[in-house]
Design a protein around this motif. Structure first.
Motif, mmCIF file in Angstrom:
data_model
loop_
_atom_site.group_PDB
_atom_site.id
_atom_site.type_symbol
_atom_site.label_atom_id
_atom_site.label_comp_id
_atom_site.label_asym_id
_atom_site.label_seq_id
_atom_site.Cartn_x
_atom_site.Cartn_y
_atom_site.Cartn_z
ATOM 1 N N ARG A 108 0.839 -1.207 0.000
ATOM 2 C CA ARG A 108 0.000 0.000 0.000
ATOM 3 C C ARG A 108 0.869 1.250 0.000
ATOM 4 N N ASN A 109 1.892 1.226 0.821
ATOM 5 C CA ASN A 109 2.802 2.363 0.895
ATOM 6 C C ASN A 109 3.528 2.560 -0.427
ATOM 7 N N LEU A 110 3.979 1.469 -1.027
ATOM 8 C CA LEU A 110 4.700 1.541 -2.299
ATOM 9 C C LEU A 110 3.808 2.091 -3.406
ATOM 10 N N ASP A 111 2.592 1.562 -3.513
ATOM 11 C CA ASP A 111 1.686 2.020 -4.566
ATOM 12 C C ASP A 111 1.350 3.493 -4.416
ATOM 13 N N GLN B 194 2.804 7.071 -7.086
ATOM 14 C CA GLN B 194 2.031 8.140 -7.709
ATOM 15 C C GLN B 194 2.817 9.451 -7.756
ATOM 16 N N TYR B 195 3.815 9.569 -6.881
ATOM 17 C CA TYR B 195 4.573 10.815 -6.763
ATOM 18 C C TYR B 195 6.011 10.684 -7.249
ATOM 19 N N ILE B 196 6.635 9.529 -7.029
ATOM 20 C CA ILE B 196 8.051 9.355 -7.343
ATOM 21 C C ILE B 196 8.274 9.411 -8.849
ATOM 22 N N GLN B 197 9.275 10.161 -9.240
ATOM 23 C CA GLN B 197 9.608 10.297 -10.652
ATOM 24 C C GLN B 197 10.550 9.180 -11.098
ATOM 25 N N ASP B 198 10.487 8.830 -12.389
ATOM 26 C CA ASP B 198 11.456 7.884 -12.936
ATOM 27 C C ASP B 198 12.866 8.454 -12.754
ATOM 28 N N GLY B 199 13.810 7.557 -12.501
ATOM 29 C CA GLY B 199 15.181 7.981 -12.239
ATOM 30 C C GLY B 199 15.500 8.118 -10.759
ATOM 31 N N LYS C 270 12.739 -8.636 -3.860
ATOM 32 C CA LYS C 270 12.555 -9.090 -5.237
ATOM 33 C C LYS C 270 11.115 -8.860 -5.697
ATOM 34 N N LEU C 271 10.145 -9.111 -4.802
ATOM 35 C CA LEU C 271 8.743 -8.885 -5.155
ATOM 36 C C LEU C 271 8.486 -7.410 -5.438
ATOM 37 N N VAL C 272 9.084 -6.534 -4.635
ATOM 38 C CA VAL C 272 8.932 -5.092 -4.863
ATOM 39 C C VAL C 272 9.578 -4.707 -6.189
ATOM 40 N N TYR C 273 10.753 -5.249 -6.455
ATOM 41 C CA TYR C 273 11.454 -4.982 -7.717
ATOM 42 C C TYR C 273 10.583 -5.397 -8.908
ATOM 43 N N GLN C 274 10.006 -6.585 -8.829
ATOM 44 C CA GLN C 274 9.154 -7.070 -9.919
ATOM 45 C C GLN C 274 7.891 -6.225 -10.055
ATOM 46 N N ARG C 275 7.363 -5.773 -8.935
ATOM 47 C CA ARG C 275 6.161 -4.932 -8.974
ATOM 48 C C ARG C 275 6.449 -3.611 -9.690
ATOM 49 N N ILE C 276 7.590 -3.020 -9.372
ATOM 50 C CA ILE C 276 7.977 -1.761 -10.015
ATOM 51 C C ILE C 276 8.178 -1.968 -11.516
ATOM 52 N N LEU D 86 5.045 -2.342 -13.654
ATOM 53 C CA LEU D 86 4.342 -1.087 -13.901
ATOM 54 C C LEU D 86 5.067 -0.224 -14.931
ATOM 55 N N GLY D 87 6.174 -0.736 -15.441
ATOM 56 C CA GLY D 87 6.920 0.000 -16.453
ATOM 57 C C GLY D 87 7.672 1.197 -15.912
#
Length: 327
Positions: free
Chosen positions: A95-98, A102-107, A122-128, A131-132
């Motif tokens: 929930r915190n990551l999602d 919404q705010y964090i910029q690519d890079g 690893k799960l967080v890495y795959q989730r990111i 989402l492209g």
């Protein structure tokens, strides 16, 4: 920086003292007001004088998540707690990551700082990636003891890990601004390193508590024996004194390691029985002193000495057991 708590705030203060611009994002307006006034919301040796030097200059606390939009580095301190079934849960972390995404910029470099269950990075890495998003992810576990953060953050080596060389290098650069050295591990190794550390300490305390119970059962003074075997005897320098092994980390991380092992972490299970059973043992011993007609004082409700943190303190378990005896 995630929050004004025991993990985020000291790290934010130290980074700000090194010249970085730091925003502490929290939902607790009372804590934010306290921090922005230059006052620590909890006990942390040496933190408040440094906070007063940097607050309002290159450090501020806020509830405004828009501070994430301009951040080059985001450090989150949301970990994986255990649920009522004693299993790790990732719901709060996701929930915190999602919400952050919404705010964090690519890079941006995203650093997971709090303890997570093995495999979660690893799960967080795959989730990111699913989402492209082009965000560098690192897991850099905190290693401080509450109350000593200001000293340990600048003296202890920092562990850094990531799946991409760029993420690892950026994490190295960040923590080398405050620490003397960094240690690079793979993410799963880093996750286990943190859990091994806290579980080892929990097991170490359990050994002392088991010995304490053995000595007391036979009417012997555990501390006379402890002094005899540790005095000028280097091989026993890690023999801890007996006492409540509690707080927000040790039991939780032992449970997480147990879940990761398929509940085959037998030493961990035994340590839980010993450490969680110590308040019951104390009450059993006190019953021999006509406990029902005695008044008992518990000197200190924090989970450890020289602290004001009461989270998961076994003093409260002892208090409840004593209250049952008085009825």
């Amino acid at each position: 920086m995630g929050g004004c708590g025991h993990v985020g705030l000291p790290l934010g203060i130290v980074l700000a003292s090194r010249g970085l611009s730091v925003s502490l994002l929290d939902i607790d307006e009372a804590k934010i007001k306290t921090v922005n006034s230059g006052v620590m919301p909890f006990r942390e040796d040496g933190a408040e004088p440094v906070l007063k030097q940097v607050v309002g200059k290159n450090l501020q606390a806020t509830t405004d998540a828009n501070c994430l939009r301009s951040a080059d580095i985001v450090v989150t301190v949301v970990g994986t707690p255990v649920d009522r079934h004693l299993n790790p849960t990732v719901n709060e972390l996701y929930r915190n990551l999602d919400n952050m995404l919404q705010y964090i910029q690519d890079g941006t470099l995203l650093v997971l700082r709090s303890t997570v269950s093995p495999g979660v990075t690893k799960l967080v890495y795959q989730r990111i990636r699913s989402l492209g998003r082009d965000i560098d992810l690192a897991f850099c576990p905190e290693r401080i003891a509450e109350g000593n953060a200001m000293e340990e953050l600048v003296k202890l080596p920092q562990i850094v890990s990531g799946f991409e060389p760029e993420a690892v290098q950026r994490a190295r650069d960040l923590f080398l601004t405050i620490a003397p050295t960094v240690i690079e591990l793979a993410p799963l190794e880093a996750e286990l390193a943190k859990l091994f550390t806290n579980s080892w300490r929990y097991l170490n305390f359990a050994i002392s508590n088991q010995f304490y119970m053995l000595a007391e059962t036979y009417g012997l003074d555990f501390y006379r024996i402890h002094d005899a075997v540790t005095r000028e005897y280097p091989r026993m320098r890690t023999f801890a004194r007996a006492g409540f092994a509690a707080g927000p980390c040790l039991l939780k991380d032992t449970l997480q390691l147990s879940a990761f092992s398929g509940n085959n972490f037998f030493l961990g299970h035994a340590a839980m029985l010993v450490n969680e059973g110590l308040p019951n043992f104390i009450v059993t011993e006190l019953r021999q002193m006509d406990l029902a007609n005695k008044r008992v004082a518990i000197l200190g409700m924090a989970f450890k000495g020289e602290s004001d943190d009461i989270r998961d303190s076994l003093s409260y378990k002892l208090k409840k057991l004593l209250e049952v005896e008085s009825k």
